[in-house]
Design a protein around this motif. Structure first.
Motif, mmCIF file in Angstrom:
data_model
loop_
_atom_site.group_PDB
_atom_site.id
_atom_site.type_symbol
_atom_site.label_atom_id
_atom_site.label_comp_id
_atom_site.label_asym_id
_atom_site.label_seq_id
_atom_site.Cartn_x
_atom_site.Cartn_y
_atom_site.Cartn_z
ATOM 1 N N ASP A 117 11.904 7.974 -0.797
ATOM 2 C CA ASP A 117 11.753 8.053 -2.412
ATOM 3 C C ASP A 117 12.653 7.132 -3.033
ATOM 4 O OD1 ASP A 117 9.858 9.928 -1.925
ATOM 5 O OD2 ASP A 117 11.404 11.738 -2.004
ATOM 6 N N GLY A 118 12.066 6.352 -4.217
ATOM 7 C CA GLY A 118 12.850 5.767 -4.957
ATOM 8 C C GLY A 118 13.151 4.165 -4.534
ATOM 9 N N TYR A 119 12.567 3.755 -3.469
ATOM 10 C CA TYR A 119 12.591 2.474 -2.827
ATOM 11 C C TYR A 119 11.371 1.792 -3.472
ATOM 12 C CZ TYR A 119 12.117 -1.753 0.237
ATOM 13 O OH TYR A 119 12.216 -2.970 0.621
ATOM 14 N N THR B 36 0.870 -1.266 0.075
ATOM 15 C CA THR B 36 0.046 0.056 -0.056
ATOM 16 C C THR B 36 0.901 1.288 0.003
ATOM 17 O OG1 THR B 36 -1.663 -1.045 1.302
ATOM 18 C CG2 THR B 36 -1.629 1.339 1.211
ATOM 19 N N LEU B 37 1.815 1.160 0.850
ATOM 20 C CA LEU B 37 2.716 2.476 1.083
ATOM 21 C C LEU B 37 3.544 2.536 -0.364
ATOM 22 C CD1 LEU B 37 4.423 1.949 4.333
ATOM 23 C CD2 LEU B 37 2.644 3.533 3.682
ATOM 24 N N GLN B 38 3.704 1.324 -1.132
ATOM 25 C CA GLN B 38 4.594 1.571 -2.322
ATOM 26 C C GLN B 38 3.750 2.048 -3.408
ATOM 27 O OE1 GLN B 38 7.499 -1.383 -3.479
ATOM 28 N NE2 GLN B 38 6.388 -1.985 -5.351
ATOM 29 N N ALA B 39 2.435 1.664 -3.337
ATOM 30 C CA ALA B 39 1.486 2.044 -4.362
ATOM 31 C C ALA B 39 1.027 3.390 -4.215
ATOM 32 C CB ALA B 39 0.403 1.081 -4.463
ATOM 33 N N ARG B 40 0.769 4.072 -2.735
ATOM 34 C CA ARG B 40 0.182 5.172 -2.807
ATOM 35 C C ARG B 40 1.026 6.292 -2.359
ATOM 36 N NH1 ARG B 40 -5.474 3.376 0.405
ATOM 37 N NH2 ARG B 40 -5.767 1.551 -0.780
ATOM 38 N N GLY B 41 2.026 5.986 -1.630
ATOM 39 C CA GLY B 41 2.919 7.023 -1.115
ATOM 40 C C GLY B 41 2.640 7.415 0.121
ATOM 41 N N SER C 71 10.317 -1.371 9.939
ATOM 42 C CA SER C 71 11.704 -0.569 10.144
ATOM 43 C C SER C 71 12.833 -1.637 10.420
ATOM 44 C CB SER C 71 11.305 0.553 11.031
ATOM 45 O OG SER C 71 10.454 1.422 10.427
ATOM 46 N N ALA C 72 12.385 -2.640 11.618
ATOM 47 C CA ALA C 72 13.460 -3.251 12.327
ATOM 48 C C ALA C 72 14.094 -4.210 11.088
ATOM 49 C CB ALA C 72 12.978 -3.818 13.280
ATOM 50 N N ALA C 73 12.920 -4.467 9.928
ATOM 51 C CA ALA C 73 13.231 -5.751 9.024
ATOM 52 C C ALA C 73 14.298 -4.802 7.983
ATOM 53 C CB ALA C 73 12.256 -6.190 8.383
ATOM 54 N N GLY C 74 14.466 -3.320 8.044
ATOM 55 C CA GLY C 74 15.153 -2.943 7.091
ATOM 56 C C GLY C 74 14.483 -2.178 6.048
ATOM 57 N N ILE C 75 13.107 -2.218 6.203
ATOM 58 C CA ILE C 75 12.268 -1.376 5.288
ATOM 59 C C ILE C 75 12.472 0.190 5.442
ATOM 60 C CG2 ILE C 75 10.159 -1.056 4.093
ATOM 61 C CD1 ILE C 75 11.243 -3.912 3.481
ATOM 62 N N PRO C 76 12.763 0.856 4.342
ATOM 63 C CA PRO C 76 12.684 2.429 4.822
ATOM 64 C C PRO C 76 11.630 3.183 4.979
ATOM 65 C CG PRO C 76 13.358 2.122 2.647
ATOM 66 C CD PRO C 76 13.163 0.605 3.156
ATOM 67 N N VAL C 77 10.879 3.223 5.844
ATOM 68 C CA VAL C 77 9.507 3.595 5.883
ATOM 69 C C VAL C 77 9.616 4.566 7.068
ATOM 70 C CG1 VAL C 77 8.923 1.716 7.546
ATOM 71 C CG2 VAL C 77 7.081 3.278 6.579
ATOM 72 N N TYR C 78 9.180 5.654 6.996
ATOM 73 C CA TYR C 78 9.268 6.943 7.799
ATOM 74 C C TYR C 78 8.015 7.565 7.988
ATOM 75 C CZ TYR C 78 10.116 10.184 4.010
ATOM 76 O OH TYR C 78 10.016 10.865 2.610
#
Length: 346
Positions: free
Chosen positions: A63-65, A12-17, A43-50
């Motif tokens: 951005d760009g991930y 969902t984050l990847q598709a919508r921002g 985040s703990a798994a290394g996914i750059p979500v903020y």
């Protein structure tokens, strides 16, 4: 269960921002606290979500991930190919694009999912037009589709049932209904429906327009068609139907009319039942009831009963010569006309 939810949040984050925590909670059907824990896990798994704070804040990916993980189940992969409407896509000038997209989707799928998707494409087919009808091929469909995408206004010459009109419309969306294409066009803040096959001339204007943020095409169409059906059937008629006539209701009456009909529980000695159905004008009601032939007798309103008698009398005049001297072969319409015009009870 949690792994599936984490994947849903990621996609969902990847598709919508930018997406709010409340939106994620609603779509995943969990509490806000659960979403906060899931975000921490990503985040703990290394996914750059903020996160972004404030009234317009939420969560987003760096951005760009992008992740290559598609997360499709076998059923989801098959469902995607159910949306491959080749005919409508071709009408819109997107036939080659649709084919290319399906080819790329198949190539990107894991091998174990491709078989199911191919089976769906081989075993399911959408034929949108009604029985014995042909899909329309409106001359201006592709141009209108382009204007919808680019939010450009249109100048049209439109032929309605009553007259020819010139209109400047802002096209908000296209709908394919029973093989016919329609455009929802906004005029001075009001949205109207136009059948594209009736557009005689069209000019795509350079003027752009702002699409109303609150406009929902699917909801608008459902509401409009429901309202139109009710307006066209604002009256009621009482009809006496034979056993065969009751069965014919499913074939000859629309779902809206059938759902609004009331059928008496008790039948008379001949098995006929009294039915009340929604109808429109006398002319429209007569046209809808004529296919029942001698399996139906209009009891009320009187104006509709008389109109059916007039039509039956006209049929007798047209076909009467062929039945002279052969009383057994006299058309059933003559019997109906005789009963109605003379007041003879059934």
């Amino acid at each position: 269960m949690r792994a599936s939810r984490l994947l849903t949040i990621l996609m969902t984050l990847q598709a919508r921002g930018l997406v709010t925590a409340q939106t994620l909670a609603d779509e995943c059907e969990v509490s806000l606290r659960t979403i906060y824990r899931d975000i921490d896990a990503l985040s703990a798994a290394g996914i750059p979500v903020y996160s972004e704070r404030g009234s317009d804040g939420g969560y987003r990916l760096l951005d760009g991930y992008r992740t290559r993980l598609n997360g499709l189940s076998a059923q989801e992969a098959e469902a995607l190919f159910m949306t491959g409407l080749a005919g409508p896509a071709a009408d819109l000038g997107l036939g080659a694009v649709m084919a290319a997209a399906q080819t790329k989707l198949l190539a990107a799928m894991p091998a174990e999912l491709r078989g199911g998707a191919e089976r769906v494409r081989a075993r399911f087919h959408l034929d949108a037009p009604a029985w014995f009808g042909e899909a329309e091929q409106p001359a201006h469909l592709t141009a209108i589709a382009g204007a919808v995408w680019e939010q450009r206004a249109l100048q049209i010459r439109y032929r309605s049932w009553k007259a020819e009109k010139h209109r400047r419309i802002e096209p908000l969306g296209l709908v394919l209904k029973s093989g016919s294409w329609y455009v929802a066009g906004q005029i001075e803040g009001r949205v109207r429906i136009y059948r594209i096959a009736r557009i005689r001339e069209l000019t795509v204007l350079d003027q752009r327009f702002e699409r109303p943020e609150s406009f929902d095409l699917a909801a608008f169409w459902a509401d409009s068609t429901q309202r139109l059906g009710e307006e066209l059937h604002s009256n009621r008629a009482t009809v006496r139907l034979s056993p065969w006539g009751v069965k014919m209701m499913e074939a000859f009456l629309s779902p809206l009319v059938r759902n609004g009909a009331g059928i008496s529980e008790e039948a008379d000695a001949e098995g006929w039942r009294i039915v009340t159905i929604p109808v429109g004008s006398v002319r429209q009601a007569a046209a809808e009831l004529l296919p029942f032939g001698a399996e139906a007798e209009v009891l009320a309103p009187e104006a509709l009963r008389l109109r059916m008698a007039e039509i039956a009398a006209d049929l007798v005049r047209i076909y009467g010569d062929g039945a002279r001297g052969r009383e057994a072969d006299v058309p059933a319409a003559a019997v109906i006309a005789s009963r109605v015009l003379t007041g003879t009870p059934s």
